[in-house]
Write a protein that holds these residues in place. Structure first.
Motif, PDB file in Angstrom:
ATOM      1  N   VAL A  32     101.359  44.769  10.640  1.00 22.73           N
ATOM      2  CA  VAL A  32     101.473  43.391  10.136  1.00 22.73           C
ATOM      3  C   VAL A  32     100.082  42.818   9.907  1.00 22.73           C
ATOM      4  CG1 VAL A  32     102.112  41.036  10.764  1.00 22.73           C
ATOM      5  CG2 VAL A  32     103.738  42.903  11.126  1.00 22.73           C
ATOM      6  N   LYS A  33      99.231  42.933  10.914  1.00 20.67           N
ATOM      7  CA  LYS A  33      97.887  42.378  10.805  1.00 20.67           C
ATOM      8  C   LYS A  33      97.047  43.122   9.776  1.00 20.67           C
ATOM      9  CE  LYS A  33      97.706  40.415  15.464  1.00 20.67           C
ATOM     10  NZ  LYS A  33      96.973  40.356  16.749  1.00 20.67           N
ATOM     11  N   GLY A  34      97.228  44.445   9.727  1.00 18.37           N
ATOM     12  CA  GLY A  34      96.481  45.237   8.755  1.00 18.37           C
ATOM     13  C   GLY A  34      96.873  44.903   7.329  1.00 18.37           C
ATOM     14  N   TRP A  35      98.181  44.742   7.096  1.00 20.08           N
ATOM     15  CA  TRP A  35      98.644  44.383   5.752  1.00 20.08           C
ATOM     16  C   TRP A  35      98.077  43.026   5.357  1.00 20.08           C
ATOM     17  CZ3 TRP A  35     100.785  40.588   2.980  1.00 20.08           C
ATOM     18  CH2 TRP A  35     101.295  40.900   1.727  1.00 20.08           C
ATOM     19  N   TYR A  36      98.165  42.059   6.254  1.00 19.96           N
ATOM     20  CA  TYR A  36      97.685  40.706   5.981  1.00 19.96           C
ATOM     21  C   TYR A  36      96.178  40.719   5.713  1.00 19.96           C
ATOM     22  CZ  TYR A  36      97.180  35.633   6.694  1.00 19.96           C
ATOM     23  OH  TYR A  36      96.906  34.288   6.550  1.00 19.96           O
ATOM     24  N   GLN A  37      95.438  41.491   6.495  1.00 15.22           N
ATOM     25  CA  GLN A  37      93.990  41.598   6.313  1.00 15.22           C
ATOM     26  C   GLN A  37      93.662  42.156   4.935  1.00 15.22           C
ATOM     27  OE1 GLN A  37      91.789  43.529   9.535  1.00 15.22           O
ATOM     28  NE2 GLN A  37      90.595  44.683   8.036  1.00 15.22           N
ATOM     29  N   ASP A  38      94.364  43.206   4.532  1.00 16.15           N
ATOM     30  CA  ASP A  38      94.101  43.824   3.236  1.00 16.15           C
ATOM     31  C   ASP A  38      94.464  42.879   2.091  1.00 16.15           C
ATOM     32  OD1 ASP A  38      93.330  46.354   1.805  1.00 16.15           O
ATOM     33  OD2 ASP A  38      95.347  46.094   0.985  1.00 16.15           O
ATOM     34  N   TYR A  39      95.578  42.167   2.230  1.00 18.58           N
ATOM     35  CA  TYR A  39      96.005  41.209   1.204  1.00 18.58           C
ATOM     36  C   TYR A  39      94.924  40.148   1.006  1.00 18.58           C
ATOM     37  CZ  TYR A  39      98.900  37.564  -1.021  1.00 18.58           C
ATOM     38  OH  TYR A  39      99.399  36.597  -1.866  1.00 18.58           O
ATOM     39  N   MET A  40      94.469  39.553   2.100  1.00 22.54           N
ATOM     40  CA  MET A  40      93.465  38.494   2.009  1.00 22.54           C
ATOM     41  C   MET A  40      92.159  39.020   1.406  1.00 22.54           C
ATOM     42  SD  MET A  40      94.644  35.604   2.866  1.00 22.54           S
ATOM     43  CE  MET A  40      96.237  35.042   3.492  1.00 22.54           C
ATOM     44  N   GLU A  41      91.749  40.196   1.840  1.00 24.21           N
ATOM     45  CA  GLU A  41      90.484  40.750   1.366  1.00 24.21           C
ATOM     46  C   GLU A  41      90.531  41.032  -0.131  1.00 24.21           C
ATOM     47  OE1 GLU A  41      87.179  43.306   0.506  1.00 24.21           O
ATOM     48  OE2 GLU A  41      89.248  44.022   0.440  1.00 24.21           O
TER      49      GLU A  41
END
Length: 639
Positions: A622-631
């Motif tokens: 969840v956190k990894g997906w969100y991090q990649d989306y934002m980046e």
């Protein structure tokens, strides 16, 4: 403090108390009219939610009344004069009346948006020139909401006038000014604390996410909130922020933001995508054969028949809440989170999409929508994606077929679409339908032949399904038909009849259908695995034989590689993700809930139990997906 100031402060407190009282009245009416969408188990639970809502009411009320409070306590010697009090009366009711109307507007709007009003509505509204017609039509459809609004305003004015201020002059000006300044400092401090949401030392004021602290079901957060708070708190906000939760290696291994498919295609197929306005899964029989809904009625006989010859996904979800969200999700594989990408400062950037892929492969690309050009923001976003042609109401050029509010009726516009595409091949054409949009009308000539249903939307769904049938009758006669892949899906859901679709995740449940008359594409069968709008782009890239890497958070639904899925959407307060056997809710910082994947109502939070290895990995994903989306969004890496 002299008596003069005391009567003014008492009156001020009384007047603010009235605002609090009527905000709670609006909350009760909001729940009354939407109780089927927001489950509350008991009276005591309702009062608990209403109590927690007071903090959000306080912020909204003090924002709205800050100037009124200042005018009420300024050390002026004219404060008690009738003319000044009359000025305060009008200021109070104009500002509070406008703000209060947002809560009542949301009583109606919530049934379609499934979320409280936010400033994103301004982005939608700025593209429309028919808002007056829409507003008055809403009043006609929901007269009791408007009647309640008027009744409450009348009662409010009556109660306001029950406490009057007697005209007076200060006898000791020094005492008057000193006491006034002390009062001003105390009230200013209380007002700032109230606007922030508490008086504790905190790095930030309360926001929409904080409403989830007090609920047992995520949908109840909409009852804790009020529309003024959600609107004001989202003005000029930007929740797009770079975060760092996991390593880049983890993202590449577990999130896999780039996909590569090696499908060899001898002849490039044409692609036709239908994004159907409000065409929720609930309305189609072919997608509900295994839902065990008693006395289920389908309103899409043609789609049901086409599904028998197609590859359909019966557990598919939308990645957004509005039409423009559907466009970015389906065509570009970009979902909308709490803040929509399409209304963010980052939307105007180079984006890889099925449009850019097709352009690269020599396709003729076009977008069709029967509304006035620019409506819904489609033309602007279409230009960003790189469509070579845009066809709207202007190009159709026959107002005799205009529905009077939104767009050209679907039946004639679908015929225009069928006859206009394919002049150059291969082509990729997208049509966004319009007639199944509120105010849910159908052409007069079909009033006696298209049967209505329990919901207002049922007749327009039947009408658009009929328009789709007529499209295929025309399309079959075209030379491009046999080498064409058709996709039918919805932009978002809408009115709900069956309790199954009141469940939190099922409010995003949509159909996804792939059809081709050409058997070589093997688009047949029923797939019950989880799917979503952002899977359509990589699936089409796979089908047309694009053999380069694509940026995609979705997956090809026909690759046969058993790719792991991460289903993503947002209720406008927090994100929701289905990963493996569990559903996770995420507020941008922490995972706030873990639910079994069968618990689509999000009724039993497992986060307080001992976490399994799968759940721990799920939290990291969840956190990894969100991090990649934002980046990728912020650093403009969507290509």
């Amino acid at each position: 403090m002299n008596n003069w100031r005391r009567q003014e402060l008492v009156a001020l407190i009384y007047r603010l108390f009235l605002v609090f009282f009527f905000y709670q009245t609006a909350r009760l009416l909001f729940w009354f009219f939407n109780s089927d969408l927001i489950k509350v188990n008991s009276i005591s639970e309702y009062f608990s939610l209403a109590y927690y809502g007071t903090a959000f009411d306080t912020t909204a009320i003090l924002y709205t009344n800050a100037v009124f409070i200042l005018f009420s306590i300024l050390p002026l010697t004219i404060n008690t004069k009738k003319s000044y009090q009359k000025f305060l009366f009008y200021w109070y009711f104009i500002t509070n009346g406008i703000a209060f109307s947002m809560n009542f507007g949301d009583i109606i709007y919530f049934r379609f948006s499934q979320a409280r009003l936010t400033s994103a509505a301004l982005e939608v509204g700025k593209n429309e020139d028919n808002l007056g017609k829409v507003f008055f039509n809403a009043l006609l459809q929901h007269p009791f909401v408007f009647i309640w609004f008027i009744i409450i305003l009348v009662v409010w004015v009556f109660l306001y006038k029950k406490v009057k201020i007697q005209e007076n002059k200060p006898t000791n000006r020094i005492v008057y000014f000193v006491s006034s300044l002390v009062s001003l400092c105390v009230i200013a401090t209380l007002t700032v604390g109230g606007i922030r949401g508490d008086f504790k030392h905190s790095t930030r004021p309360i926001n929409l996410v904080d409403a989830n602290k007090h609920v047992t079901n995520p949908q109840q957060a909409n009852l804790v909130l009020n529309s003024v708070f959600s609107f004001l708190r989202t003005i000029n906000t930007n929740n797009f922020k770079l975060v760092h939760y996991v390593s880049e290696d983890f993202i590449q291994k577990e999130i896999k933001p780039y996909k590569l498919y090696q499908n060899e295609v001898e002849q490039k197929p044409n692609v036709v995508i239908f994004i159907m306005e409000s065409f929720a899964k609930e309305y189609s029989g072919a997608f509900n054969k295994n839902t065990d809904i008693k006395d289920f009625v389908s309103y899409t006989p043609f789609v049901d028949s086409l599904a028998n010859e197609s590859l359909i996904f019966t557990n598919a979800f939308a990645n957004g809440r509005q039409s423009i969200h559907g466009m970015s999700s389906v065509l570009a594989g970009i979902p909308s989170l709490t803040d929509a990408f399409t209304s963010s400062p980052y939307s105007n950037q180079k984006i890889q999409s099925i449009v850019s892929v097709c352009n690269e492969m020599g396709y003729d690309t076009s977008f069709y929508h029967g509304a006035p050009n620019g409506s819904m923001g489609f033309q602007g976003f279409g230009n960003i994606l790189g469509f070579k042609h845009y066809y709207g109401k202007n190009e159709y050029n026959n107002d005799d077929d205009f529905d009077g509010i939104w767009a050209i009726w679907d039946e004639p516009f679908f015929q225009y679409f069928a006859k206009n595409i394919g002049k150059k091949q291969p082509f990729m054409a997208t049509l966004f339908s319009a007639s199944s949009h509120d105010p849910f009308k159908i052409p007069e000539k079909y009033q006696n032949t298209i049967k209505p249903g329990p919901l207002q939307i049922h007749a327009p769904i039947r009408y658009t399904d009929y328009a789709l049938k007529k499209f295929f009758e025309t399309a079959k006669k075209q030379p491009w038909y046999n080498n064409t892949i058709f996709v039918i899906t919805a932009d978002h859901t809408n009115q709900i009849q069956y309790p199954e679709y009141l469940k939190t995740m099922n409010r995003f449940a949509i159909p996804i259908l792939f059809f081709s008359p050409n058997p070589k594409y093997n688009l047949k069968g029923v797939d019950a695995s989880f799917a979503q709008q952002i899977d359509i782009y990589p699936t089409l890239a796979d089908l047309i034989g694009y053999n380069k890497k694509i940026r995609s958070w979705g997956r090809s639904l026909i690759s046969g590689t058993n790719e792991n899925y991460i289903i993503v959407n947002s209720d406008s307060i927090q994100e929701q993700m289905i990963i493996g056997n569990f559903i996770y809710t995420f507020n941008g910082k922490d995972v706030t809930g873990i639910y079994d994947k069968t618990d689509l109502a999000l009724s039993k939070n497992l986060i307080h139990k001992k976490l399994t290895d799968e759940q721990k990995l799920g939290i990291e994903k969840v956190k990894g997906w969100y991090q990649d989306y934002m980046e990728r969004v912020i650093n403009r890496k969507l290509y």
